[in-house]
Design a protein around this motif. Structure first.
Motif, PDB file in Angstrom:
ATOM      1  N   ARG A 214      12.953  -8.089   1.800  1.00  0.00           N
ATOM      2  CA  ARG A 214      12.362  -8.990   2.793  1.00  0.00           C
ATOM      3  C   ARG A 214      11.197  -9.760   2.191  1.00  0.00           C
ATOM      4  NH1 ARG A 214      12.918  -4.652   6.436  1.00  0.00           N
ATOM      5  NH2 ARG A 214      10.667  -4.285   6.442  1.00  0.00           N
ATOM      6  N   SER A 218      10.924 -14.043   1.394  1.00  0.00           N
ATOM      7  CA  SER A 218       9.864 -14.954   1.850  1.00  0.00           C
ATOM      8  C   SER A 218       9.025 -15.507   0.712  1.00  0.00           C
ATOM      9  CB  SER A 218       8.946 -14.226   2.843  1.00  0.00           C
ATOM     10  OG  SER A 218       9.665 -13.748   3.941  1.00  0.00           O
ATOM     11  N   HIS A 219       8.824 -14.717  -0.347  1.00  0.00           N
ATOM     12  CA  HIS A 219       7.856 -15.096  -1.381  1.00  0.00           C
ATOM     13  C   HIS A 219       8.442 -15.157  -2.797  1.00  0.00           C
ATOM     14  CE1 HIS A 219       4.736 -14.485   1.659  1.00  0.00           C
ATOM     15  NE2 HIS A 219       5.278 -13.310   1.920  1.00  0.00           N
TER      16      HIS A 219
END
Length: 229
Positions: A214, A218-219
């Motif tokens: 996760r 996102s990063h």
């Protein structure tokens, strides 16, 4: 307190000298004979509680610096917390020096006092202060080794000062408590991705794998795509 610290720290001559002249010191038995100096002996009790607790009082900083040098760990702890909470802008260097000095005293073997002093020190630390960085890093790693919590401000300071050294311990804290450590993992930015990609290959913990995926979703950068797939 002295009886419970390592032998090298049991010689408190330099501490007792704050009250006068040491005439005789028996480190083994812990007996010290001191010729008291009126001014020195009085300095630890000459301020009122109002001065010690109100940052609006002009003598607030000087009073709490004096308290840091007394021989009562509880009073040292209270002074450190007062300075931390006030985070005053005057005499910052003096506060920093007093905190560094008392952190070499045996009273810091008391965990509550030690943590209060470290917490205050970070509030008054400047960038690139290698002495403070070393003190904070030793505190952080001792807590990390013992699997105990760490003051967030200390973690933030160390991430700013030496981010590369903080990657593995911060990831470990984050994996155990992602809600608390989300800010710190993001502060390390791109530095965490290589380590997270290694963990994907070797980690069998489904909860941790899900958390890492996760985060990378996102990063992560494009370099993470093959491993994630």
């Amino acid at each position: 307190v002295v009886a419970n610290v390592p032998g090298s720290m049991r010689d408190i001559t330099s501490v007792v000298e704050r009250l006068g002249t040491v005439v005789k010191a028996d480190v083994t038995d812990g007996v010290y004979m001191v010729r008291f100096d009126g001014e020195k002996a009085n300095v630890v009790c000459k301020y009122s509680s109002e001065v010690l607790s109100s940052p609006l009082n002009a003598s607030f900083v000087a009073a709490n610096i004096s308290e840091l040098q007394c021989l009562d760990s509880m009073r040292i702890r209270v002074a450190a917390r007062s300075l931390k909470n006030a985070d005053v802008q005057v005499l910052r260097g003096d506060v920093r020096n007093a905190l560094v000095k008392v952190l070499s005293d045996p009273w810091t073997q008391d965990q509550d006092t030690y943590v209060a002093l470290i917490d205050a020190l970070v509030a008054y630390a400047d960038r690139k202060d290698t002495v403070v960085v070393d003190i904070c890093y030793n505190y952080f790693m001792s807590r990390y080794a013992a699997k105990r919590g760490v003051l967030p401000d200390v973690a933030d300071y160390l991430i700013a000062e030496q981010p590369e050294k903080m990657v593995d311990p911060i990831i470990a804290y984050w994996l155990s408590n992602p809600m608390v450590w989300s800010q710190q993992i993001r502060a390390l930015s791109w530095r965490v991705q290589p380590r997270l990609l290694e963990l994907i290959k070797s980690n069998a913990n489904i909860k941790e794998l899900s958390l890492i995926l996760r985060y990378l979703q996102s990063h992560g950068t494009k370099d993470a795509i093959p491993v994630v797939q």
